[in-house]
Design a protein around this motif. Sequence first.
Motif, PDB file in Angstrom:
ATOM      1  N   VAL A 132      -6.174  -3.955   8.686  1.00 35.01           N
ATOM      2  CA  VAL A 132      -5.833  -4.135   7.282  1.00 35.01           C
ATOM      3  C   VAL A 132      -5.858  -5.618   6.917  1.00 35.01           C
ATOM      4  O   VAL A 132      -5.391  -6.473   7.678  1.00 35.01           O
ATOM      5  CB  VAL A 132      -4.460  -3.513   6.964  1.00 35.01           C
ATOM      6  N   VAL A 135      -3.486  -5.142   0.528  1.00 36.11           N
ATOM      7  CA  VAL A 135      -2.987  -3.881  -0.019  1.00 36.11           C
ATOM      8  C   VAL A 135      -2.982  -3.963  -1.533  1.00 36.11           C
ATOM      9  O   VAL A 135      -2.539  -4.955  -2.117  1.00 36.11           O
ATOM     10  CB  VAL A 135      -1.553  -3.586   0.490  1.00 36.11           C
ATOM     11  N   ILE A 145      -5.699   0.445   0.642  1.00 35.17           N
ATOM     12  CA  ILE A 145      -5.642  -0.661   1.591  1.00 35.17           C
ATOM     13  C   ILE A 145      -7.059  -1.099   1.915  1.00 35.17           C
ATOM     14  O   ILE A 145      -7.972  -0.276   2.008  1.00 35.17           O
ATOM     15  CB  ILE A 145      -4.879  -0.299   2.876  1.00 35.17           C
ATOM     16  N   SER A 157     -12.257   0.356   2.489  1.00 30.41           N
ATOM     17  CA  SER A 157     -10.951   0.602   1.894  1.00 30.41           C
ATOM     18  C   SER A 157     -10.605   2.077   2.020  1.00 30.41           C
ATOM     19  O   SER A 157     -11.482   2.928   2.168  1.00 30.41           O
ATOM     20  CB  SER A 157     -10.938   0.173   0.428  1.00 30.41           C
ATOM     21  N   LEU A 172       0.573  -3.503   7.765  1.00 24.80           N
ATOM     22  CA  LEU A 172       0.440  -2.825   6.472  1.00 24.80           C
ATOM     23  C   LEU A 172       1.707  -3.042   5.652  1.00 24.80           C
ATOM     24  O   LEU A 172       1.646  -3.351   4.453  1.00 24.80           O
ATOM     25  CB  LEU A 172       0.168  -1.335   6.686  1.00 24.80           C
ATOM     26  N   ALA A 176       2.006  -5.089   2.082  1.00 24.33           N
ATOM     27  CA  ALA A 176       2.443  -4.326   0.913  1.00 24.33           C
ATOM     28  C   ALA A 176       3.607  -4.994   0.190  1.00 24.33           C
ATOM     29  O   ALA A 176       4.101  -4.465  -0.812  1.00 24.33           O
ATOM     30  CB  ALA A 176       2.837  -2.915   1.332  1.00 24.33           C
TER      31      ALA A 176
END
Length: 664
Positions: A132, A135, A145, A157, A172, A176
């Motif tokens: 990742v 986000v 993501i 994505s 992640l 975020a």
Amino acid sequence: MMNRKIVFTFFVLLINLNSLKAQHKLYKSYDVCVYGATSAGVVAAYTAAQYGKSVLLIEPGKHVGGMSSGGLGLTDIGNKYAISGLALDFYRRIGQHYGKFEQWIFEPHVAEDIFNAYLKKAKVPVLYQNRVTSVKKQGNVITEILLESPDQHSVGSVKAKVFIDCSYEGDLMARAGVSYMVGREANTEYGETFNGVQLTNGHQLPDGIDPYKVKGDAKSGLLWGISNGQLAAKGSGDKKVQAYNYRICLSKDPKNRIPITKPANYQPEHYELLIRQMEKRTWKSLQDVFIWSRMPNQKTDINNRNGFSTDMIGMNWDYPDANYRKRQEIWSAHTDYTKGLLYFVGHDPRIPEHIRAEMNEWGYPKDEYKDNQNWTHQLYIREARRMKGALVMTQHHCQGQELVQDGIGMAAYTMDSHNCERLVVNGMVKNEGNVEEGGFDPYPIAYRAITPKEAEAANLLVPVCLSATHIAYGSIRMEPVFMVLGQSAALAAVKAIDGKSSVQQIDVVSLQRQLKENPLADGSAADILIDNSDSSRVKMAGNWLVQKRGGYGPDYYLSDGKTDSSSFIRYYPDQHIKGRYEIYTYYAKLPERNAVTNVKVFDGKRLQEVTIKDNEVNVVGQTSGEWVKLGDYTFSGTGKPYMEITGKGKKVAADAVLLVATSK
């Protein structure tokens, strides 16, 4: 001529634009996206798929299973009572592989094969070598993501209704915008006593070791691995992270081992402290410097022991928030250090000859990690980021001083932290940060601890980098517990999707009930467990002593050694029970016990007696005992069935009874 140049330029631009479009892929939209194919990630993905949701599992590396397939074969558990659902199923599948009911020690490839079998059964697609990078959110809802491959030649994505971050790093979660902590809180922040700076005798160097390259000469500089920091006040907080290492799988089988040769970046000066430790403390065997645990088929799970070992103390502080390139440098440094240490111990002339000979009986296993030069694919990230969620688990929860009502899994391990720093204290080299505090019962982990604050993320669950203080995380951070929390997170995601609610607003009581009623997420019958603490289903006669440590669950019974056959513990399942069951009793691991335990099983019609001989029970690993099979029995729903352990003899233990439904 000009027109040709314009046409050619336009053609090149068109090709480049098409190439850029091809490089960015939308990997569909899913109900649930699980990031990180750790043991928790595999279980989470499997669970969500079993409940009929479309699932994508994303793994930055090339393998599934995290540490459970990466060398940690000696399962850290504390008490099996804490482990349920698919986590328990995993260890039973391990047992089946080795011809037992359950087994908690195993080879890396066996674990990975089982994890892959889960994914295959549930038809879960795995997107390997994608990590990742950012986000996208609408308010507090994650919509998408963005991913990149490690070589950054392609990007993509993923969209999903609910995301579950099962990575060891919490990448992640962090991207975020969810609040998190790195390092150690001060004891004063949550009223704890084992957090923050701790200078203890655990995994410590002996007194009197000179820290300088030239003994007694401060101008010569510090030996490698010693920081120039000052010891802070006990219990004070900082951003330092407990040490990482590799859990090393080696083989002693001559047909399955590759010699440990000098690594390319070998730096023998990195191990000078090992020599100085040896000068202060006699080195009798490899066990004095390594936890050299034996795995099946002549293999090992090697871990850190004492003051200087496999832990690369103080070399990982930047890891949690580092970019991917810096992290790879840290991984590579740990690999060089660890392979160099193994070679050093086997070849440096200053190492005692008998130790070198012992080391050289081992080599890298030919049948493990075949695509990674027979070296583990997973660095032991003991702790990285920790979410600051709706509730923070603390030392008080571990010790039972605070009890949560929204428990969706249990933990039972000692509050454990490896050392964080190696520095000079009173002119000597000392390690700082080690904590090993136990002596408490299994305790529940709050659903709120895997849930971000709703204002930050309404569709994200974090069962690995969960909300806990450093010292509480030290108890929770065990692979079987991560699996339990991964399963709980997946079912919570299903409920949030079905109820069209945020993950924070689901019915937790319903979640708890469903985890208990459908433990394997496939509709199969739940086990019937009768622990000795269940007074409604356990009857006692005679004199029995309650033992608080060493059995299954919070306690177990031990006969006083003076009673006859009229002394017993009797376990009653439902008197209307029907069907065929395998029946087990838990055989507690005790320093002294009777050579024979007599058990009676009444199925409602017929009484049968079973004898358990102590020398036939092999209790292995770090567990508190083993399940011993009493046989297969069929219940008709009549009579009043029971299982009974007789107290005749010296120190007979009576613990739990387990009934497992079978179709045989």
